[in-house]
Design a protein around this motif. Sequence first.
Motif, PDB file in Angstrom:
ATOM      1  N   LEU A  21       0.824  -1.210   0.000  1.00 36.27           N
ATOM      2  CA  LEU A  21       0.000   0.000   0.000  1.00 36.27           C
ATOM      3  C   LEU A  21       0.860   1.263   0.000  1.00 36.27           C
ATOM      4  O   LEU A  21       0.548   2.237  -0.688  1.00 36.27           O
ATOM      5  N   THR A  22       1.966   1.235   0.738  1.00 35.11           N
ATOM      6  CA  THR A  22       2.883   2.379   0.759  1.00 35.11           C
ATOM      7  C   THR A  22       3.499   2.598  -0.616  1.00 35.11           C
ATOM      8  O   THR A  22       3.552   3.727  -1.114  1.00 35.11           O
ATOM      9  N   GLN A  27       2.297   1.652  -3.535  1.00 40.14           N
ATOM     10  CA  GLN A  27       1.263   2.119  -4.456  1.00 40.14           C
ATOM     11  C   GLN A  27       0.987   3.610  -4.262  1.00 40.14           C
ATOM     12  O   GLN A  27       0.833   4.346  -5.227  1.00 40.14           O
ATOM     13  N   ALA A  28       0.933   4.041  -3.011  1.00 38.80           N
ATOM     14  CA  ALA A  28       0.668   5.448  -2.727  1.00 38.80           C
ATOM     15  C   ALA A  28       1.803   6.341  -3.227  1.00 38.80           C
ATOM     16  O   ALA A  28       1.561   7.450  -3.702  1.00 38.80           O
ATOM     17  N   GLN A  29       3.031   5.862  -3.144  1.00 43.01           N
ATOM     18  CA  GLN A  29       4.181   6.667  -3.549  1.00 43.01           C
ATOM     19  C   GLN A  29       4.539   6.491  -5.021  1.00 43.01           C
ATOM     20  O   GLN A  29       5.458   7.136  -5.516  1.00 43.01           O
TER      21      GLN A  29
END
Length: 77
Positions: A53-54, A56-58
Amino acid sequence: MTDDTWVLPSDKRSRVVSRTGSSLYCLAFEAKKELSEDVANLTARKFEEKAYLTAQAQATTTTGTRPAKETTKIYLR
């Protein structure tokens, strides 16, 4: 989702979880700590999910999309 969105296939994610779970279990064994394989695998799954998730967010920046190689490094950290 656009074509250039960073994605890691589920089979690779599963292999990361499996290896991480095995490592956690072995580390606990060597430290003479009680840790079941199920708990090690559940913990590994949570670690991987947070990392994914980290990443994907970045993967997306204000100026566009981060290169896949950079995003993968973020995931691995």
